[in-house]
Design a protein around this motif. Structure first.
Motif, short mmCIF file in Angstrom:
data_model
loop_
_atom_site.label_atom_id
_atom_site.label_comp_id
_atom_site.label_asym_id
_atom_site.label_seq_id
_atom_site.Cartn_x
_atom_site.Cartn_y
_atom_site.Cartn_z
N MET A 136 0.82 -1.31 0.06
CA MET A 136 -0.08 0.12 -0.08
C MET A 136 0.86 1.14 0.05
N ARG A 137 1.87 1.22 0.76
CA ARG A 137 2.65 2.48 1.06
C ARG A 137 3.46 2.82 -0.19
N ALA A 138 3.83 1.79 -0.96
CA ALA A 138 4.44 1.82 -2.06
C ALA A 138 3.69 2.41 -3.20
N VAL A 139 2.59 1.96 -3.30
CA VAL A 139 1.40 2.31 -4.34
C VAL A 139 1.26 3.80 -4.11
N PHE A 140 0.78 4.04 -2.95
CA PHE A 140 0.63 5.57 -2.62
C PHE A 140 1.84 6.40 -2.62
N GLY A 141 2.84 6.04 -2.18
CA GLY A 141 4.06 6.69 -2.54
C GLY A 141 4.37 6.93 -3.95
N MET A 142 3.78 6.43 -5.00
CA MET A 142 4.16 6.53 -6.28
C MET A 142 3.18 7.54 -7.13
N TRP A 143 2.15 8.15 -6.27
CA TRP A 143 1.22 8.95 -6.83
C TRP A 143 1.74 10.27 -7.23
N ARG A 144 1.37 10.79 -8.21
CA ARG A 144 1.86 12.39 -8.36
C ARG A 144 0.78 13.11 -8.87
N PRO A 145 0.44 14.19 -8.52
CA PRO A 145 1.12 14.71 -7.51
C PRO A 145 1.13 13.97 -6.23
N MET A 146 2.53 14.45 -5.46
CA MET A 146 2.73 13.54 -4.40
C MET A 146 1.60 13.67 -3.27
N LEU A 147 1.33 12.66 -2.52
CA LEU A 147 0.53 12.87 -1.34
C LEU A 147 1.23 12.97 0.16
N ASP A 148 0.60 13.79 0.85
CA ASP A 148 1.59 14.30 1.97
C ASP A 148 1.36 12.98 2.87
N GLU A 149 2.20 12.88 3.88
CA GLU A 149 2.50 11.80 4.63
C GLU A 149 0.94 11.51 5.71
N GLU A 150 0.23 12.69 6.27
CA GLU A 150 -0.82 12.38 6.95
C GLU A 150 -1.91 11.87 5.83
N THR A 151 -2.22 12.09 4.51
CA THR A 151 -3.13 11.62 3.68
C THR A 151 -2.63 10.21 3.40
N VAL A 152 -1.28 9.76 3.36
CA VAL A 152 -0.84 8.48 2.96
C VAL A 152 -1.33 7.69 4.28
N GLU A 153 -1.17 8.01 5.56
CA GLU A 153 -1.47 7.18 6.66
C GLU A 153 -2.98 6.98 6.89
N GLN A 154 -3.43 8.00 6.38
CA GLN A 154 -5.24 8.04 6.35
C GLN A 154 -5.68 6.84 5.34
N ARG A 155 -4.96 7.09 4.40
CA ARG A 155 -5.22 5.95 3.23
C ARG A 155 -5.15 4.50 3.24
N VAL A 156 -3.70 4.44 4.05
CA VAL A 156 -3.51 3.09 4.51
C VAL A 156 -4.19 2.71 5.62
N LEU A 157 -4.71 3.38 6.52
CA LEU A 157 -5.59 2.79 7.49
C LEU A 157 -7.07 2.63 7.02
N ALA A 158 -7.64 3.30 5.91
CA ALA A 158 -8.90 3.16 5.18
C ALA A 158 -8.80 1.97 4.32
N ARG A 159 -7.71 1.32 3.92
CA ARG A 159 -7.47 0.24 3.06
C ARG A 159 -7.53 -0.90 3.76
N ARG A 160 -6.43 -0.78 4.99
CA ARG A 160 -6.79 -1.83 5.96
C ARG A 160 -8.09 -2.00 6.61
N ALA A 161 -8.55 -1.22 6.80
CA ALA A 161 -9.99 -1.41 7.43
C ALA A 161 -10.97 -1.97 6.47
N ARG A 162 -10.92 -1.81 5.08
CA ARG A 162 -11.61 -2.64 4.17
C ARG A 162 -11.45 -3.92 4.08
N GLN A 163 -10.26 -4.47 4.69
CA GLN A 163 -9.93 -5.66 4.66
C GLN A 163 -10.63 -6.67 5.71
N ASP A 164 -11.29 -6.04 6.52
CA ASP A 164 -12.13 -6.63 7.64
C ASP A 164 -13.24 -7.57 6.67
#
Length: 288
Positions: A136-164
């Protein structure tokens, strides 16, 4: 609120989230934050004391109250209890959870959480439901324009929550067909990809999950139009979520969804079987 299955949504997408973000303090998060602060003040608690009672830092409490971060369900439950909010905060839990996704993906996320059957065809990256945190972090880290760290963390948490979804009871039936190019593309590097392949093996062994690989050497491939998802709800409704370059669309027209579902059936028939696919992934693991 309108039934999302009666709407067609369009927005940017790159897996399942890429759209200009709303203002951080806007919408339901801002409303929740005001309510949270009102109950905290009413209870006579300062942020440090409230943070100690709930197990969260002062800065995190401030971010929740200002609508800058999405509070997790367990925090909302604890806050409602500590502040004697009488269920007011808990009643907002579902809308707050939806706020962790970009606006255009919220209806899709809600439907995904209700689905009794889910079909996913992936051609660009490993589907979000199957991704490891490192991937996930690799994918989000490749987006352009770049995502700030807080947005990346939020996206990771959201995607992990979906895996429930894999732990739901009764479990939904979930089918994935993944293009071979996806599992050969080492996003984040080979160590990350190795962990991702191992994750595919683990999830693919679940009784209610089937993972299939679409080989590159197939002369016939009904999925040349790109990735998509078909969701089935308990009432029998079908909804399709389509992705293309820079755009996403939720489709509910019965005839159109039926055509997409039929296409998925053909794709499954053209791909390796689930057993053959796990053997293929295991062989690829030995190579990397």
């Amino acid at each position: 609120m309108s039934d999302p299955t009666e709407l067609v949504h369009e927005g940017a997408v790159g897996g399942d989230e890429r759209q200009p973000e709303p203002e951080p303090g806007s919408g339901v998060l801002r409303v929740f934050g005001r309510q949270l602060k009102r109950f905290r003040v009413r209870a006579g608690l300062e942020r440090p004391e409230f943070g100690s009672l709930t197990g969260y830092s002062v800065s995190t409490i401030a971010a929740y109250e200002q609508g800058r971060r999405v509070p997790p369900p367990k925090f909302i439950d604890r806050a409602d209890e500590v502040l004697d909010a009488g269920g007011v905060l808990q009643e907002m839990k579902e809308e707050v959870a939806r706020a962790q996704y970009p606006a255009f993906f919220r209806d899709a996320a809600m439907l995904e959480g209700e689905a009794v059957e889910l079909w996913v065809y992936a051609t660009q990256a490993v589907p979000g439901l199957l991704q490891t945190e490192e991937y996930m972090r690799a994918v989000f880290g490749m987006w352009r324009p770049m995502l700030d760290e807080e947005t990346v963390e939020q996206r990771v948490l959201a995607r992990r929550a979906r895996q429930d979804i894999f732990d739901r009871r009764p479990p939904p039936l979930i089918s994935f067909v993944i293009d071979e190019a996806v599992v050969r593309r080492p996003l984040g590097g080979w160590p990350v990809m190795r962990g991702q392949l191992e994750q595919l093996m683990l999830v693919g062994a679940l009784r209610h999950v089937e993972i299939q690989i679409m080989p590159l050497d197939r002369e016939d491939n009904a999925g040349v139009d790109g990735p998509f998802t078909v969701l089935y709800r308990s009432g029998g409704d079908q909804v399709a979520y389509l992705e293309a370059q820079g755009r996403s669309t939720m489709v509910s027209d019965r005839r159109e969804v039926q055509g997409i579902a039929s296409r998925y059936g053909i794709i499954r028939a053209q791909a390796l079987s689930p057993r053959e696919s796990l053997d293929f992934i295991e062989k690829l693991l030995r190579e990397v």
